[in-house]
Write a protein that holds these residues in place. Structure first.
Motif, PDB file in Angstrom:
ATOM      1  N   GLY A  23       0.818  -1.207   0.000  1.00  0.00           N
ATOM      2  CA  GLY A  23       0.000   0.000   0.000  1.00  0.00           C
ATOM      3  C   GLY A  23       0.852   1.256   0.000  1.00  0.00           C
ATOM      4  N   MET A  24       1.923   1.212   0.783  1.00  0.00           N
ATOM      5  CA  MET A  24       2.810   2.374   0.842  1.00  0.00           C
ATOM      6  C   MET A  24       3.535   2.562  -0.482  1.00  0.00           C
ATOM      7  SD  MET A  24       4.173   1.458   4.586  1.00  0.00           S
ATOM      8  CE  MET A  24       5.296   2.723   5.072  1.00  0.00           C
ATOM      9  N   GLN A  25       3.936   1.440  -1.093  1.00  0.00           N
ATOM     10  CA  GLN A  25       4.621   1.550  -2.385  1.00  0.00           C
ATOM     11  C   GLN A  25       3.721   2.228  -3.410  1.00  0.00           C
ATOM     12  OE1 GLN A  25       6.749  -1.783  -3.936  1.00  0.00           O
ATOM     13  NE2 GLN A  25       7.359  -2.513  -1.947  1.00  0.00           N
ATOM     14  N   GLN A  26       2.432   1.857  -3.380  1.00  0.00           N
ATOM     15  CA  GLN A  26       1.554   2.456  -4.371  1.00  0.00           C
ATOM     16  C   GLN A  26       1.311   3.931  -4.067  1.00  0.00           C
ATOM     17  OE1 GLN A  26       1.228   2.537  -7.224  1.00  0.00           O
ATOM     18  NE2 GLN A  26      -0.298   1.057  -7.879  1.00  0.00           N
ATOM     19  N   ARG A  27       1.380   4.306  -2.791  1.00  0.00           N
ATOM     20  CA  ARG A  27       1.304   5.728  -2.462  1.00  0.00           C
ATOM     21  C   ARG A  27       2.470   6.467  -3.096  1.00  0.00           C
ATOM     22  NH1 ARG A  27      -2.017   6.468   2.493  1.00  0.00           N
ATOM     23  NH2 ARG A  27      -2.622   4.335   2.874  1.00  0.00           N
ATOM     24  N   VAL A  28       3.641   5.827  -3.093  1.00  0.00           N
ATOM     25  CA  VAL A  28       4.798   6.444  -3.746  1.00  0.00           C
ATOM     26  C   VAL A  28       4.529   6.572  -5.240  1.00  0.00           C
ATOM     27  CG1 VAL A  28       7.261   6.292  -4.171  1.00  0.00           C
ATOM     28  CG2 VAL A  28       6.333   5.458  -2.015  1.00  0.00           C
ATOM     29  N   GLY A  29       3.954   5.499  -5.814  1.00  0.00           N
ATOM     30  CA  GLY A  29       3.617   5.547  -7.232  1.00  0.00           C
ATOM     31  C   GLY A  29       2.685   6.711  -7.533  1.00  0.00           C
ATOM     32  N   LEU A  30       1.716   6.891  -6.653  1.00  0.00           N
ATOM     33  CA  LEU A  30       0.754   7.978  -6.817  1.00  0.00           C
ATOM     34  C   LEU A  30       1.449   9.324  -6.633  1.00  0.00           C
ATOM     35  CD1 LEU A  30      -2.237   8.500  -7.283  1.00  0.00           C
ATOM     36  CD2 LEU A  30      -2.602   8.355  -4.826  1.00  0.00           C
ATOM     37  N   GLU A  49      -5.004  -0.402 -13.149  1.00  0.00           N
ATOM     38  CA  GLU A  49      -5.208  -1.388 -12.087  1.00  0.00           C
ATOM     39  C   GLU A  49      -4.411  -1.000 -10.844  1.00  0.00           C
ATOM     40  OE1 GLU A  49      -6.635  -4.766 -12.362  1.00  0.00           O
ATOM     41  OE2 GLU A  49      -6.805  -5.062 -14.525  1.00  0.00           O
ATOM     42  N   ALA A  50      -4.476   0.283 -10.543  1.00  0.00           N
ATOM     43  CA  ALA A  50      -3.558   0.824  -9.540  1.00  0.00           C
ATOM     44  C   ALA A  50      -3.706   0.151  -8.180  1.00  0.00           C
ATOM     45  CB  ALA A  50      -3.771   2.328  -9.410  1.00  0.00           C
ATOM     46  N   PHE A  51      -4.894  -0.310  -7.844  1.00  0.00           N
ATOM     47  CA  PHE A  51      -5.090  -0.867  -6.506  1.00  0.00           C
ATOM     48  C   PHE A  51      -5.277  -2.383  -6.532  1.00  0.00           C
ATOM     49  CE2 PHE A  51      -7.271   3.454  -5.697  1.00  0.00           C
ATOM     50  CZ  PHE A  51      -6.039   4.061  -5.608  1.00  0.00           C
ATOM     51  N   SER A  52      -5.143  -2.979  -7.701  1.00  0.00           N
ATOM     52  CA  SER A  52      -5.485  -4.404  -7.832  1.00  0.00           C
ATOM     53  C   SER A  52      -4.529  -5.318  -7.081  1.00  0.00           C
ATOM     54  CB  SER A  52      -5.510  -4.804  -9.308  1.00  0.00           C
ATOM     55  OG  SER A  52      -6.492  -4.060  -9.978  1.00  0.00           O
ATOM     56  N   ALA A  53      -3.282  -4.858  -6.910  1.00  0.00           N
ATOM     57  CA  ALA A  53      -2.300  -5.732  -6.271  1.00  0.00           C
ATOM     58  C   ALA A  53      -2.332  -5.607  -4.749  1.00  0.00           C
ATOM     59  CB  ALA A  53      -0.906  -5.414  -6.799  1.00  0.00           C
ATOM     60  N   LEU A  54      -3.263  -4.821  -4.229  1.00  0.00           N
ATOM     61  CA  LEU A  54      -3.265  -4.562  -2.788  1.00  0.00           C
ATOM     62  C   LEU A  54      -4.269  -5.452  -2.051  1.00  0.00           C
ATOM     63  CD1 LEU A  54      -3.225  -0.673  -2.988  1.00  0.00           C
ATOM     64  CD2 LEU A  54      -1.280  -2.211  -2.804  1.00  0.00           C
ATOM     65  N   ASP A  55      -4.045  -5.624  -0.760  1.00  0.00           N
ATOM     66  CA  ASP A  55      -5.005  -6.358   0.070  1.00  0.00           C
ATOM     67  C   ASP A  55      -6.353  -5.645   0.049  1.00  0.00           C
ATOM     68  OD1 ASP A  55      -2.982  -7.986   0.799  1.00  0.00           O
ATOM     69  OD2 ASP A  55      -2.475  -6.860   2.603  1.00  0.00           O
ATOM     70  N   PRO A  56      -7.447  -6.410   0.190  1.00  0.00           N
ATOM     71  CA  PRO A  56      -8.769  -5.802   0.107  1.00  0.00           C
ATOM     72  C   PRO A  56      -8.954  -4.604   1.039  1.00  0.00           C
ATOM     73  CG  PRO A  56      -8.979  -8.164   0.129  1.00  0.00           C
ATOM     74  CD  PRO A  56      -7.523  -7.866   0.315  1.00  0.00           C
ATOM     75  N   LEU A  57      -8.469  -4.718   2.268  1.00  0.00           N
ATOM     76  CA  LEU A  57      -8.676  -3.618   3.212  1.00  0.00           C
ATOM     77  C   LEU A  57      -7.910  -2.373   2.806  1.00  0.00           C
ATOM     78  CD1 LEU A  57      -8.726  -5.359   6.695  1.00  0.00           C
ATOM     79  CD2 LEU A  57     -10.587  -4.163   5.514  1.00  0.00           C
ATOM     80  N   ILE A  58      -6.622  -2.594   2.438  1.00  0.00           N
ATOM     81  CA  ILE A  58      -5.786  -1.489   1.987  1.00  0.00           C
ATOM     82  C   ILE A  58      -6.378  -0.887   0.723  1.00  0.00           C
ATOM     83  CG2 ILE A  58      -3.452  -0.834   1.322  1.00  0.00           C
ATOM     84  CD1 ILE A  58      -3.194  -2.080   3.915  1.00  0.00           C
ATOM     85  N   ARG A  75      -9.464  -0.719  -0.162  1.00  0.00           N
ATOM     86  CA  ARG A  75     -10.590   0.149   0.144  1.00  0.00           C
ATOM     87  C   ARG A  75     -10.114   1.497   0.703  1.00  0.00           C
ATOM     88  NH1 ARG A  75     -15.152  -2.901   3.155  1.00  0.00           N
ATOM     89  NH2 ARG A  75     -14.650  -4.296   1.427  1.00  0.00           N
ATOM     90  N   ASP A  76      -9.102   1.443   1.550  1.00  0.00           N
ATOM     91  CA  ASP A  76      -8.551   2.695   2.081  1.00  0.00           C
ATOM     92  C   ASP A  76      -8.056   3.594   0.956  1.00  0.00           C
ATOM     93  OD1 ASP A  76      -9.047   1.942   4.619  1.00  0.00           O
ATOM     94  OD2 ASP A  76      -6.978   1.387   5.121  1.00  0.00           O
ATOM     95  N   MET A  77      -7.325   2.973   0.033  1.00  0.00           N
ATOM     96  CA  MET A  77      -6.757   3.750  -1.066  1.00  0.00           C
ATOM     97  C   MET A  77      -7.868   4.336  -1.932  1.00  0.00           C
ATOM     98  SD  MET A  77      -3.366   3.698  -0.950  1.00  0.00           S
ATOM     99  CE  MET A  77      -2.647   3.883  -2.578  1.00  0.00           C
ATOM    100  N   GLN A  78      -8.922   3.542  -2.144  1.00  0.00           N
ATOM    101  CA  GLN A  78     -10.049   4.052  -2.926  1.00  0.00           C
ATOM    102  C   GLN A  78     -10.659   5.270  -2.237  1.00  0.00           C
ATOM    103  OE1 GLN A  78     -12.415   0.546  -2.979  1.00  0.00           O
ATOM    104  NE2 GLN A  78     -11.366  -0.376  -4.726  1.00  0.00           N
ATOM    105  N   ASP A  79     -10.853   5.149  -0.930  1.00  0.00           N
ATOM    106  CA  ASP A  79     -11.438   6.268  -0.186  1.00  0.00           C
ATOM    107  C   ASP A  79     -10.538   7.494  -0.277  1.00  0.00           C
ATOM    108  OD1 ASP A  79     -13.526   4.667   0.484  1.00  0.00           O
ATOM    109  OD2 ASP A  79     -12.749   4.122   2.461  1.00  0.00           O
TER     110      ASP A  79
END
Lengths: 279, 397
Positions: free
Chosen positions: B167-174, B189-198, B200-204
């Motif tokens: 999740g943190m890595q994708q924040r860096v990507g963002l 597919e920016a959030f597809s590789a993340l755990d479901p909970l993470i 959802r957080d990223m989507q929010d």
């Protein structure tokens, strides 16, 4: 039925003769220059008192590797070489190896980059490298002579040819192994090919390239020994002399010196090639 | 304003795209072309537009051509035919230099597998795009630090990517994408590789961020829940072709084809849910007679809304007041709300099935109030959240 022998050897000979005739003026002259430079380097290094040289070398090894055991082992190894009376021969070999390696890398790494980028060149160069690497090393000695005459330049020439393939191969491999998604990302960020090479390809390929450099150095060392047959002298020259005079002891002593140099070079280069542990 | 305009884009994979194009013109299918001449049809006649500030989700299963299509937008993949207009300029006719300009400044991309550079720190990764633009080191690093604060990673600026969670890595990507201050974000597919909970957080977080940044976002997803939650509009793809474009409601309630219907049937939980289960318990209400126009306006500002339901001291619903009405009352110096209240409002019972809510809400200019038999105010249903809530729970159920 009598199938005539294909004139492969004749063709190669004619080609090389042709080149030699037309280029000999330049190549022979450059051989003189190279040999003079080598002589200066050798005598410069030999001017340093041996214990001082060993101390300097061990300091350098420690600074590069931070490995106490290895530094001590290197000190003992170098002292042994000195003790066996092979110091001047060792310096001569080292100079040859270093010069040949620098040439091989200076040619091989850029060529590897080009080959990694161009698919067409990749197709052409790879089989040539296969041939270069499977061709018996001795064969490279022969064409070196008409161009450079017997001596160290000819030795360096054939050593460069013999030791260059791993530098090309590993550089190419390292660059091609850069993950596709990182390549895509750098293109999406608007990087030019040149920026991609400097900021992505080369940093990521660095440890692979260093492995290639290591191989190049090892091959250069082995070739420098073989090249004693065309007048390279040095440690190889000692072995060559021992063969001709059947001096088993002396041959092995020179052999051991070569092993010591090889091991020191190999370990130091491996340490440099290992990815740095940051933090 | 139209930001992106995609017109009749085709992408054929293979050495002789022309042949495959001819076969497509003859009405041959993707599978037939693959069988006959071993050419892949990546994108088949895709046309759509994206408005400025809009979030469009392109969704489909793997192999549906969605990733290919998004790469046609910044020409990581060059389409075989068609045109892609960014701010009215066709990327197909751009030269190398112009294309790089657009990639460096106008469109930034976020990747499924993060695509962080392993030999660079988080900060250096974030500054990568700026480095490529040739911005001096001190400036780009300080800008990177600012953007990292935006995604909550300022304390990790000097770490290396491998030390970070997904999740943190994708924040860096963002962050790397945002550092370019692009108009357009392409999120593959920016959030597809993340755990479901993470995830959802990223989507929010993306939704929150989008409320203030208002970027034009093209988001690729294979997850219908995600598409419905994030998208202002959703583009559904199958076999390289677009099968439906519509708002999440349209996709859910009137699927264009059998395929879309099958796709959304798992999400069709509208029958199970009632108004009560999807409403928000809103604290943002005005009380009569205590609250005057100024108090109402303050509450609206605080909750960032443009309307306020009005209840009496027994929690009974009186009506709704808009920000405009409250503002004009305040301007006239009135201290009572009553004149500005619209009492003729639609309400539903808590037991109303969620399915009926779509229809009721479809032409309602303001949110829907939920009140019980005694007209006691229970909560609010907002259009966007209705779909999001349904999609999210549908995914869990």
């Amino acid at each position: 039925m009598n199938i005539p022998k294909l004139p492969i050897g004749t063709a190669i000979e004619t080609g090389i003769d042709f080149l030699a005739v037309h280029l000999a003026v330049i190549t022979k002259a450059s051989a003189k220059v190279v040999e003079a430079v080598l002589r200066i380097m050798e005598s410069g290094l030999l001017a340093i008192p041996v214990p001082g040289f060993i101390a300097l070398a061990v300091c350098g090894i420690w600074l590069l590797t931070r490995d106490r055991k290895m530094s001590v082992a290197s000190a003992i190894g170098l002292a042994l070489i000195w003790n066996m009376g092979l110091w001047p021969a060792t310096i001569s070999t080292l100079v040859l190896v270093v010069v040949a390696t620098i040439c091989a890398i200076a040619l091989g790494v850029p060529l590897g980059i080009v080959v990694a980028i161009s698919a067409r060149l990749h197709k052409i160069v790879m089989p040539v490298l296969d041939i270069m690497q499977t061709m018996p090393a001795f064969v490279y000695l022969i064409p070196a002579i008409p161009f450079f005459g017997l001596g160290k330049t000819a030795a360096i020439f054939s050593t460069v040819i013999f030791s260059m393939p791993p530098a090309i191969r590993f550089t190419c491999l390292g660059i091609r192994q850069v993950p596709a998604e990182l390549v895509e990302c750098s293109v999406a960020l608007g990087a030019t090919r040149w920026q991609r090479l400097l900021k992505l390809d080369l940093p990521l390929a660095a440890s692979t390239i260093m492995a290639g450099v290591n191989q190049t150095v090892m091959l250069a060392l082995s070739m420098v020994v073989i090249a004693s047959m065309i007048g390279a002298k040095g440690l190889g020259g000692e072995v060559w002399k021992a063969i001709q005079r059947l001096q088993m002891g002396h041959g092995f002593e020179a052999g051991i010196a070569i092993v010591i140099i090889a091991m020191i070079l190999d370990r130091v280069l491996q340490k440099l090639g290992a990815p740095k542990q940051k933090k | 304003m139209t930001k992106i305009q995609v017109r009749n884009v085709y992408k054929i994979f293979g050495p002789h795209p022309k042949k495959a194009m001819d076969m497509l013109a003859q009405g041959k299918s993707k599978a037939e072309i693959m069988a006959a001449i071993r050419h892949g049809v990546g994108v088949h006649n895709a046309s759509f537009e994206v408005q400025e500030g809009e979030t469009v989700v392109i969704m489909g299963l793997s192999g549906s051509g969605k990733s290919t299509l998004v790469r046609c937008l910044n020409r990581l993949i060059t389409p075989t035919a068609g045109s892609v207009l960014i701010d009215g300029k066709d990327v197909m006719t751009m030269g190398e230099r112009e294309l790089r300009q657009i990639r460096q400044r106008k469109m930034a991309m976020v990747f499924q597998n993060f695509a962080l550079f392993p030999h660079r720190t988080v900060r250096e990764n974030t500054a990568m795009g700026l480095e490529i633009q040739g911005i001096p080191k001190a400036e780009r690093l300080s800008r990177a630090t600012e953007v990292l604060a935006l995604v909550g990673l300022e304390t990790w600026a000097d770490a290396y990517p491998r030390e970070l969670s997904g999740g943190m890595q994708q924040r860096v990507g963002l962050a790397r994408a945002l550092a370019l201050s692009p108009d357009i974000l392409l999120m593959d597919e920016a959030f597809s590789a993340l755990d479901p909970l993470i995830r959802r957080d990223m989507q929010d977080e993306l939704i929150n961020m989008q409320n203030t940044l208002r970027k034009t976002i093209v988001f690729i997803s294979h997850d219908l829940d995600e598409a419905l939650k994030l998208g202002d509009r959703v583009i559904l793809m199958k076999d390289g072709a677009i099968v439906q474009i519509g708002t999440p409601e349209q996709i859910l309630t009137s699927p264009a084809t059998e395929y879309v219907a099958r796709f959304v049937q798992d999400v069709d939980v509208t029958k199970v849910f009632t108004a009560e289960s999807v409403m928000k318990h809103s604290e943002a209400v005005a009380y009569l007679p205590a609250d005057g126009p100024r108090a109402a306006l303050r509450k609206m500002r605080k909750h960032n809304i443009a309307y306020l339901f009005v209840v009496d001291h027994n929690q009974r619903l009186v009506g709704i007041v808009s920000a405009d009405a409250a503002a004009s009352l305040a301007a006239q110096g009135k201290d009572q709300l009553s004149e500005g209240i619209c009492t003729d409002i639609k309400t539903v019972l808590p037991s109303t099935p969620a399915q009926e809510l779509f229809e009721i809400m479809s032409d309602l200019p303001y949110p829907l109030a939920v009140a019980d038999e005694n007209n006691k105010f229970k909560g609010v249903i907002v259009r966007g959240t209705l779909v999001a809530v349904l999609a999210e729970r549908g995914g869990v159920a």
